[in-house]
Design a protein around this motif. Sequence first.
Motif, PDB file in Angstrom:
ATOM      1  N   HIS A   1      42.039  23.115  43.118  1.00 19.58           N
ATOM      2  CA  HIS A   1      42.544  24.440  42.762  1.00 19.58           C
ATOM      3  C   HIS A   1      43.376  24.237  41.523  1.00 19.58           C
ATOM      4  O   HIS A   1      43.842  23.137  41.255  1.00 19.58           O
ATOM      5  CB  HIS A   1      43.425  24.964  43.893  1.00 19.58           C
ATOM      6  CG  HIS A   1      44.594  24.076  44.140  1.00 19.58           C
ATOM      7  ND1 HIS A   1      45.799  24.253  43.513  1.00 19.58           N
ATOM      8  CD2 HIS A   1      44.718  22.942  44.891  1.00 19.58           C
ATOM      9  CE1 HIS A   1      46.625  23.276  43.888  1.00 19.58           C
ATOM     10  NE2 HIS A   1      45.993  22.468  44.713  1.00 19.58           N
ATOM     11  N   ASP A   2      43.591  25.289  40.755  1.00 18.75           N
ATOM     12  CA  ASP A   2      44.531  25.147  39.647  1.00 18.75           C
ATOM     13  C   ASP A   2      45.218  26.456  39.294  1.00 18.75           C
ATOM     14  O   ASP A   2      46.354  26.673  39.680  1.00 18.75           O
ATOM     15  CB  ASP A   2      43.859  24.521  38.421  1.00 18.75           C
ATOM     16  CG  ASP A   2      44.861  23.963  37.430  1.00 18.75           C
ATOM     17  OD1 ASP A   2      46.006  23.692  37.838  1.00 18.75           O
ATOM     18  OD2 ASP A   2      44.525  23.797  36.246  1.00 18.75           O
ATOM     19  N   CYS A   3      44.491  27.379  38.631  1.00 14.48           N
ATOM     20  CA  CYS A   3      45.202  28.562  38.119  1.00 14.48           C
ATOM     21  C   CYS A   3      45.624  29.514  39.224  1.00 14.48           C
ATOM     22  O   CYS A   3      46.602  30.225  39.099  1.00 14.48           O
ATOM     23  CB  CYS A   3      44.347  29.293  37.090  1.00 14.48           C
ATOM     24  SG  CYS A   3      43.006  30.277  37.797  1.00 14.48           S
ATOM     25  N   ARG A   4      44.858  29.548  40.311  1.00 15.50           N
ATOM     26  CA  ARG A   4      45.102  30.498  41.407  1.00 15.50           C
ATOM     27  C   ARG A   4      45.130  31.945  40.914  1.00 15.50           C
ATOM     28  O   ARG A   4      45.819  32.795  41.471  1.00 15.50           O
ATOM     29  CB  ARG A   4      46.378  30.137  42.191  1.00 15.50           C
ATOM     30  CG  ARG A   4      46.249  28.766  42.824  1.00 15.50           C
ATOM     31  CD  ARG A   4      47.153  28.549  44.016  1.00 15.50           C
ATOM     32  NE  ARG A   4      46.906  27.234  44.617  1.00 15.50           N
ATOM     33  CZ  ARG A   4      47.408  26.852  45.776  1.00 15.50           C
ATOM     34  NH1 ARG A   4      48.183  27.645  46.468  1.00 15.50           N
ATOM     35  NH2 ARG A   4      47.125  25.655  46.267  1.00 15.50           N
ATOM     36  N   GLU A   5      44.388  32.195  39.852  1.00 13.56           N
ATOM     37  CA  GLU A   5      44.251  33.561  39.353  1.00 13.56           C
ATOM     38  C   GLU A   5      42.783  33.934  39.206  1.00 13.56           C
ATOM     39  O   GLU A   5      42.446  34.934  38.575  1.00 13.56           O
ATOM     40  CB  GLU A   5      44.921  33.714  37.978  1.00 13.56           C
ATOM     41  CG  GLU A   5      46.414  33.595  38.011  1.00 13.56           C
ATOM     42  CD  GLU A   5      47.062  33.814  36.651  1.00 13.56           C
ATOM     43  OE1 GLU A   5      46.380  34.267  35.711  1.00 13.56           O
ATOM     44  OE2 GLU A   5      48.252  33.501  36.535  1.00 13.56           O
TER      45      GLU A   5
ATOM     46  N   ILE B   1      40.370  32.398  37.435  1.00 10.55           N
ATOM     47  CA  ILE B   1      39.765  32.302  36.115  1.00 10.55           C
ATOM     48  C   ILE B   1      39.400  30.871  35.699  1.00 10.55           C
ATOM     49  O   ILE B   1      38.510  30.670  34.883  1.00 10.55           O
ATOM     50  CB  ILE B   1      40.690  32.973  35.057  1.00 10.55           C
ATOM     51  CG1 ILE B   1      39.957  33.223  33.731  1.00 10.55           C
ATOM     52  CG2 ILE B   1      41.941  32.158  34.799  1.00 10.55           C
ATOM     53  CD1 ILE B   1      38.968  34.325  33.740  1.00 10.55           C
ATOM     54  N   CYS B   2      40.063  29.851  36.276  1.00 13.40           N
ATOM     55  CA  CYS B   2      39.812  28.492  35.773  1.00 13.40           C
ATOM     56  C   CYS B   2      38.547  27.901  36.373  1.00 13.40           C
ATOM     57  O   CYS B   2      37.957  26.985  35.804  1.00 13.40           O
ATOM     58  CB  CYS B   2      41.017  27.588  36.034  1.00 13.40           C
ATOM     59  SG  CYS B   2      41.241  27.115  37.757  1.00 13.40           S
ATOM     60  N   GLY B   3      38.109  28.402  37.542  1.00 13.71           N
ATOM     61  CA  GLY B   3      36.875  27.896  38.142  1.00 13.71           C
ATOM     62  C   GLY B   3      37.045  26.595  38.892  1.00 13.71           C
ATOM     63  O   GLY B   3      36.065  25.973  39.290  1.00 13.71           O
ATOM     64  N   THR B   4      38.288  26.152  39.095  1.00 12.89           N
ATOM     65  CA  THR B   4      38.496  24.870  39.768  1.00 12.89           C
ATOM     66  C   THR B   4      38.288  24.979  41.274  1.00 12.89           C
ATOM     67  O   THR B   4      37.726  24.073  41.888  1.00 12.89           O
ATOM     68  CB  THR B   4      39.918  24.341  39.490  1.00 12.89           C
ATOM     69  OG1 THR B   4      40.150  24.355  38.078  1.00 12.89           O
ATOM     70  CG2 THR B   4      40.087  22.925  40.009  1.00 12.89           C
TER      71      THR B   4
ATOM     72  N   THR C   1      35.119  37.539  44.513  1.00 11.16           N
ATOM     73  CA  THR C   1      36.457  36.969  44.681  1.00 11.16           C
ATOM     74  C   THR C   1      36.364  35.452  44.739  1.00 11.16           C
ATOM     75  O   THR C   1      35.543  34.923  45.473  1.00 11.16           O
ATOM     76  CB  THR C   1      37.076  37.477  46.002  1.00 11.16           C
ATOM     77  OG1 THR C   1      37.014  38.901  46.015  1.00 11.16           O
ATOM     78  CG2 THR C   1      38.509  37.036  46.164  1.00 11.16           C
TER      79      THR C   1
ATOM     80  N   GLN D   1      41.781  33.839  45.215  1.00  8.25           N
ATOM     81  CA  GLN D   1      42.199  35.247  45.273  1.00  8.25           C
ATOM     82  C   GLN D   1      41.842  35.916  46.590  1.00  8.25           C
ATOM     83  O   GLN D   1      42.098  37.094  46.790  1.00  8.25           O
ATOM     84  CB  GLN D   1      41.580  36.002  44.114  1.00  8.25           C
ATOM     85  CG  GLN D   1      42.136  35.507  42.791  1.00  8.25           C
ATOM     86  CD  GLN D   1      42.140  36.594  41.751  1.00  8.25           C
ATOM     87  OE1 GLN D   1      41.115  37.116  41.374  1.00  8.25           O
ATOM     88  NE2 GLN D   1      43.318  36.947  41.296  1.00  8.25           N
TER      89      GLN D   1
ATOM     90  N   ARG E   1      38.728  23.626  32.147  1.00 12.13           N
ATOM     91  CA  ARG E   1      39.686  24.138  33.128  1.00 12.13           C
ATOM     92  C   ARG E   1      41.109  24.251  32.586  1.00 12.13           C
ATOM     93  O   ARG E   1      41.998  24.703  33.307  1.00 12.13           O
ATOM     94  CB  ARG E   1      39.738  23.237  34.354  1.00 12.13           C
ATOM     95  CG  ARG E   1      38.409  22.849  34.933  1.00 12.13           C
ATOM     96  CD  ARG E   1      37.918  23.803  35.988  1.00 12.13           C
ATOM     97  NE  ARG E   1      36.718  23.288  36.609  1.00 12.13           N
ATOM     98  CZ  ARG E   1      35.579  23.963  36.721  1.00 12.13           C
ATOM     99  NH1 ARG E   1      35.489  25.205  36.268  1.00 12.13           N
ATOM    100  NH2 ARG E   1      34.537  23.420  37.289  1.00 12.13           N
TER     101      ARG E   1
ATOM    102  N   ALA F   1      49.385  27.252  35.864  1.00 10.42           N
ATOM    103  CA  ALA F   1      48.473  26.750  36.877  1.00 10.42           C
ATOM    104  C   ALA F   1      49.198  25.701  37.712  1.00 10.42           C
ATOM    105  O   ALA F   1      50.158  25.086  37.261  1.00 10.42           O
ATOM    106  CB  ALA F   1      47.244  26.150  36.222  1.00 10.42           C
TER     107      ALA F   1
END
Lengths: 255, 687
Positions: free
Chosen positions: A59-63, A65-68, A84, A88, B93, B262
């Motif tokens: 996980h990374d951005c938790r918004e 958008i980053c796709g992680t 979603t 999110q 990323r 992030a």
Amino acid sequence: MDNMTLTLKLWRQKNANSKGAFETHTLAGVSEHMSFLEMLDVLNEQIINEGKEPFAFEHDCREGICGTCSLMINGYAHGPQQGTTTCQLHMRHFNDGDTVTIEPWRSQAFPVVKDLVVNRDAFDRIIQAGGYVSINTGQAQDGNAIAIEKEQAAGAFDAATCIGCGACVAACPNASAMLFTAAKVSHLAQLPQGEVEAAKRAQKMVAQHDQEGFGRCSNITACEAECPKGISVAHIARLNREYISASLGSETQVN
Amino acid sequence: MTGPEFKPAIDEYTLYIRITIKNMSLNGNVPPGPLGDKWTKYRSSMPLVAPNNKRRIEVIIVGTGLAGGAAAATLGELGYKVKVFTFHDSPRRAHSIAAQGGINAAKNYQNDGDSIYRLFYDTIKGGDYRSRESNVHRLAEVSVNIIDQAVAQGVPFAREYGGLLANRSFGGVQVSRTFYARGQTGQQLLLGAYQSLSRQVSLGNVTMYNRHEMVDLVIKDGKARGIITRNLLNGEIERHAAHAVVLGTGGYGNVFYLSTNAMNSNSSAAWRTVKRGAYMANPCYCQIHPTCIPVSGEYQSKLTLMSESLRNDGRVWVPKKLEDAKAIREGRMTGLDIAEDDRDYYLERRYPAFGNLVPRDVASRAAKVACDEGLGVSPSGLAVFLDFNAAIMRYGKSVAHSRGLNESDDKLVKKLGTEVIEEKYGNLFEMYEKITGENPYVRPMKIYPAIHYTMGGLWVDYNLQTNIPGLFATGEANFSDHGANRLGASALMQGLADGYFVLPYTIGTFLANEIRTPMIDADAPEFMQAEKDVKDRIDRLFAVKGKQSVESFHRRLGKIMWDYCGMSRNAEGLIKARKLIQELRDEFYRDVFVPGSNDEYNQELEKALRVADFLELGELMTVDALDRNESCGGHFREEYQTEEGEALRRDDEYAYVSAWEWNEGNPTLHKEDLIFENVELKTRSYK
């Protein structure tokens, strides 16, 4: 609801070479305002406090958008909520007493790194094969030199919005990455700047896609249904057009 | 640029916290000549490295966001041998991807009076006169090239019906110079840079190292010559050598634990260079973004930004009456129940000239003031409304008019207006609803300020070189362009300016003297020692075998930072915070629990290494905030405010950059005097 208790079945796997298995945990005190990943944070904290190893998940951005982030949740990529990403997804979509099954993406081209984490380097290599416009820094003309019709630019944007998470591959029974590949081909083919190389780009990217071990597309369209960004399979049709025109008109042989 | 001798302002607090102050002004190496000619002239006369020599010179770039990614692609195109490192699983990323609103450029496509000078001036003023004039002017100059470059890469910017590029407005300015791609501008620009980088990888000019985290800097004969990395997949500690090292590793907002950054954004790459002697500049300058989704509970892991572009159309307000606010907090009323006359649109009232589009620091403080007065509207009391109803009705009427429909049919007007808002901000509204479960088209959004960006960073000269020769810093990782407060849509601009158009030139000033230097040997004793230092550091963390999770220490640090070094600060609190952080750090090394081992994929170890560094950086931030006895931009000291509660700058004593040498907890302050030759220092007014 502020105090749900969930039964969680999570995938445990030490590394790519070992055999994995499900592990069951009970988690109490889950609030509906938590995101799914925050719920996993709480679980991991509980596990660490018992002196054990937490589950690895990315996980990374938790918004969104980053796709992680990834995760198959109850059999759906990014969970049952459409459009979603897992980060999110909020716990208000679950009920007290639910059993939730959590797995990594399953695809030969995405080997498991650990637990719920997979390796998606194959996506980088598909882009490296041709997912760009061949210009160097400093060569550009004025940004307004070429007018682009508003709807056309919006169409390119709709393809460019792909976050490269890999849900399309996880959702596809063939583990095909054709939606990912097509999104980039279609994004660039719809713009005058990218159109120049469009046919060759499609050829090279599809060849790399196949070489990575992703499956062929057989129009099941599960990818579109589970794509968190709502990327349409119409882009695959555009990729096919570019690909066929390349195989008919270009000197490069397609294998 | 050597400034005049200055008299250090030592008061009782700086004495109390024992810092050393050096009396020689740091040299920013700004080229001579008139402001508007400096860059052009310098660029045309700086030393170059010939193509055949470039092939023999290696450059390490750490980070693949807008700054690092753009620099890597461009240096690869120029012919250098480039090695790029990211801790992410893919360069795409990097956290630049999350930037929503847009990117500024002085194109003046809107014919509204914009110019390079105006962008320069707005940025200097917006930064509260705490940035270097020459750097900011260069930024404004190259801003126009960035848009051209991005369009040529296929970045799908928003367009007008005529097919030309669209613009919108951002805070702190009165022109429309912001280019955007819906609410995903950062994503689209980053993918542009990523695609250029991918092309260089495919051509063999750039070697990409995914999932490699920089854990130390290697200095040999006084020059930065390499880095130590940890391969996150298997824990292997690796030595990588090059002629120069470039950091594009972002900011340190996550020292606050809760921020819009992030989850994996961290300061460790930069902090490791500070541990090796690089100066950290203005660490106390943190940007608090006024429009974020409020905190909902103890488990909260991060905060989500609602783009500043929303303030183009959203109106910020709180109830005028304390009892109304109380009723909303307790769920007995909603924002919709409050009559128009009972609402306080406080930004419009206090700052009529800029209204809802005042800069971020001003808007954030005003929200805090309203909530401190008891007018907050969420259960925690920490939220204000951001209301789109007026905009929906305005747009709706305009659409009804242009289509010849009944403008007095409120229901129809509302429907039409909602469609316009949806087209402009659809993805942001959707995100808000996903997180809060409330529909913002009907009920006004609730927002509250949160840590978003750090203006401070590694000290760099005009060439973007740190005080360690051969070590460069770009983008958010350096301190140079935004002073004490960054204007909206300027982070993307600076990252790409540094990466595409500044560093690729200025790094030549260093590398031109290195053409006879053979490939650097990664087995040299300096590399072996640095590798050993890293291994010892990791062993030390595992050896603690304590009881508390890494996360719990990070949360506690974040709370100390937010309470004492956040939106407003005072000397007493800062002194206390420094002590609390020192104690927390001791406790960390006594009682942290890091499960697993080094030789595997181990996210807890990754976090532990990062939090250990935050525990030092946080301390330095309190020291810096305490030294700066004035209020400016994002740094608000309660002791220094006007009667109206606005920031009180003290230019006579504090018009300098604070560049800190860490010195293992006994910081030494080096100052760079800020010399303003073109802009007159004024009290910032948005009234």
